[in-house]
Design a protein around this motif. Sequence first.
Motif, PDB file in Angstrom:
ATOM      1  N   ASP A  64       0.816  -1.218   0.000  1.00 12.58           N
ATOM      2  CA  ASP A  64       0.000   0.000   0.000  1.00 12.58           C
ATOM      3  C   ASP A  64       0.850   1.268   0.000  1.00 12.58           C
ATOM      4  O   ASP A  64       0.324   2.371   0.184  1.00 12.58           O
ATOM      5  CB  ASP A  64      -0.945   0.018   1.204  1.00 12.58           C
ATOM      6  CG  ASP A  64      -0.205  -0.057   2.541  1.00 12.58           C
ATOM      7  OD1 ASP A  64       1.007  -0.381   2.539  1.00 12.58           O
ATOM      8  OD2 ASP A  64      -0.835   0.203   3.582  1.00 12.58           O
ATOM      9  N   ALA A  83       2.291   5.231  -4.893  1.00  8.50           N
ATOM     10  CA  ALA A  83       3.036   5.251  -6.156  1.00  8.50           C
ATOM     11  C   ALA A  83       3.396   6.701  -6.462  1.00  8.50           C
ATOM     12  O   ALA A  83       2.554   7.478  -6.924  1.00  8.50           O
ATOM     13  CB  ALA A  83       2.201   4.649  -7.274  1.00  8.50           C
ATOM     14  N   SER A 134      -6.032  11.186 -14.585  1.00 10.17           N
ATOM     15  CA  SER A 134      -6.596   9.991 -15.237  1.00 10.17           C
ATOM     16  C   SER A 134      -6.647  10.174 -16.747  1.00 10.17           C
ATOM     17  O   SER A 134      -6.336   9.254 -17.520  1.00 10.17           O
ATOM     18  CB  SER A 134      -7.999   9.710 -14.690  1.00 10.17           C
ATOM     19  OG  SER A 134      -7.957   9.430 -13.301  1.00 10.17           O
ATOM     20  N   ASP A 160      -0.838   9.865  -4.219  1.00  8.94           N
ATOM     21  CA  ASP A 160      -0.689   8.479  -4.631  1.00  8.94           C
ATOM     22  C   ASP A 160      -1.293   8.294  -6.014  1.00  8.94           C
ATOM     23  O   ASP A 160      -2.513   8.375  -6.194  1.00  8.94           O
ATOM     24  CB  ASP A 160      -1.384   7.563  -3.615  1.00  8.94           C
ATOM     25  CG  ASP A 160      -1.131   6.085  -3.888  1.00  8.94           C
ATOM     26  OD1 ASP A 160      -0.528   5.768  -4.933  1.00  8.94           O
ATOM     27  OD2 ASP A 160      -1.531   5.256  -3.038  1.00  8.94           O
ATOM     28  N   ARG A 162      -1.819   5.786  -7.679  1.00  6.28           N
ATOM     29  CA  ARG A 162      -2.700   4.627  -7.837  1.00  6.28           C
ATOM     30  C   ARG A 162      -4.178   5.000  -7.699  1.00  6.28           C
ATOM     31  O   ARG A 162      -5.058   4.196  -8.010  1.00  6.28           O
ATOM     32  CB  ARG A 162      -2.336   3.546  -6.813  1.00  6.28           C
ATOM     33  CG  ARG A 162      -0.983   2.894  -7.095  1.00  6.28           C
ATOM     34  CD  ARG A 162      -0.675   1.808  -6.096  1.00  6.28           C
ATOM     35  NE  ARG A 162      -0.707   2.313  -4.733  1.00  6.28           N
ATOM     36  CZ  ARG A 162      -0.517   1.537  -3.663  1.00  6.28           C
ATOM     37  NH1 ARG A 162      -0.324   0.239  -3.805  1.00  6.28           N
ATOM     38  NH2 ARG A 162      -0.549   2.059  -2.446  1.00  6.28           N
ATOM     39  N   ARG A 163      -4.425   6.207  -7.258  1.00  6.05           N
ATOM     40  CA  ARG A 163      -5.803   6.670  -7.143  1.00  6.05           C
ATOM     41  C   ARG A 163      -6.389   7.079  -8.497  1.00  6.05           C
ATOM     42  O   ARG A 163      -7.594   7.314  -8.614  1.00  6.05           O
ATOM     43  CB  ARG A 163      -5.887   7.845  -6.172  1.00  6.05           C
ATOM     44  CG  ARG A 163      -5.485   7.499  -4.749  1.00  6.05           C
ATOM     45  CD  ARG A 163      -5.500   8.737  -3.867  1.00  6.05           C
ATOM     46  NE  ARG A 163      -6.841   9.303  -3.747  1.00  6.05           N
ATOM     47  CZ  ARG A 163      -7.110  10.471  -3.148  1.00  6.05           C
ATOM     48  NH1 ARG A 163      -6.118  11.191  -2.636  1.00  6.05           N
ATOM     49  NH2 ARG A 163      -8.347  10.919  -3.079  1.00  6.05           N
ATOM     50  N   ASP A 170      -7.841   6.810 -12.229  1.00  5.10           N
ATOM     51  CA  ASP A 170      -8.702   5.863 -12.934  1.00  5.10           C
ATOM     52  C   ASP A 170      -8.237   5.816 -14.389  1.00  5.10           C
ATOM     53  O   ASP A 170      -8.689   6.603 -15.228  1.00  5.10           O
ATOM     54  CB  ASP A 170     -10.167   6.307 -12.843  1.00  5.10           C
ATOM     55  CG  ASP A 170     -11.107   5.347 -13.545  1.00  5.10           C
ATOM     56  OD1 ASP A 170     -10.691   4.199 -13.819  1.00  5.10           O
ATOM     57  OD2 ASP A 170     -12.246   5.753 -13.839  1.00  5.10           O
TER      58      ASP A 170
END
Length: 346
Positions: A76, A79, A289, A332, A334-335, A337
């Motif tokens: 966790d 990134a 995103s 982060d 990784r959030r 989309d």
Amino acid sequence: MIDEKNKFSNEDNFKSFMAQYDAIADLDDIDERFPDGTKIADYAIRDVVVIELKTLKEDPTQKMEKFFHQIMKRPDFPAIYGELNFRRVVSLLPDGEQSIRKFETVAFRQIESIMSKANKQVVSTIDHLKMDPQTSGTLIVINEFADFFEPDVLVDYISKRLGSKNDKGLLRFSHLNHVILIQDTHKVRDVSQSGIVIPVYYIANDNIAQNEVNKKAYIALRELIKNYSHFNKCNHKVYDNVDESLDIEKLHQPEMKEPLKGQEWIEDQYRKNRYMKDFTDEQLIEFGSMVMSVCYSMVLKENPLVLEHHKKMHLFKTQIELFEESRLRPFDLRRLDIDPRKYAPE
């Protein structure tokens, strides 16, 4: 100018100064006998101040690197690309505060230890030499591993520890009225004074009630700092307010590098004009995103997105800026989309 062979933050140098400083008594020279195992402080002005000298000699770099790597292996871990501010990035983790406390325990273990020992030695000295119970206790910390410990972080940590309490609700360092940090990695940004001006950090324990003896100790310690500065043939400035902004800079600036190129140049230009700085997390997620999805859509094996060269270069530039914003914030990635098919040609 500081003589490199006789550094300001050097234990032997400080002891040489104290040996010729008549205002202070060297307690190692006293003739009185003490019970075996009794630990007393190093210096004193009787019934005014007891001084314990401690030096940071242990380099915690390897321990810290091991701790960093363990945290970064977590699935966790955010990134984020580029040079990380460990504290800020770890704060994004669900147990961020707990991880930061563990970090401080590892990084500042020796600080905690010397504060505890100094407090006990002050108590022992006042007791065995039958001094005035109100005599101030002072810890002078000489930081010989200053490249690892930044002064603002160290001052903040010491200040917080001075207010810590034990299981009984009593101050852990009830006899440390002052802590003085001597570290010569920085200089004061003060063009009005000639030569190098070295900052000295004076941390008062505001958790202990002030008295007349304490005021005398403060004056004596300020005089000691001034004379030590003169002993080293340099100027100094005392920072004695923890909340005071430390107007300092590195004493030895890195050599000028070659002009930045490529990605480094884009990152540098973005830092000068952070157009994403005021984006909310939701806005950054939406924008990021889109950027990442378009980038990925250009490298799809089947039916990739084809853009004109200048549009492609602009997109890659925006991607680098997005990475830099995520590092500075931090955020982060990784959030995001990411859906490259959304932008692939039909």
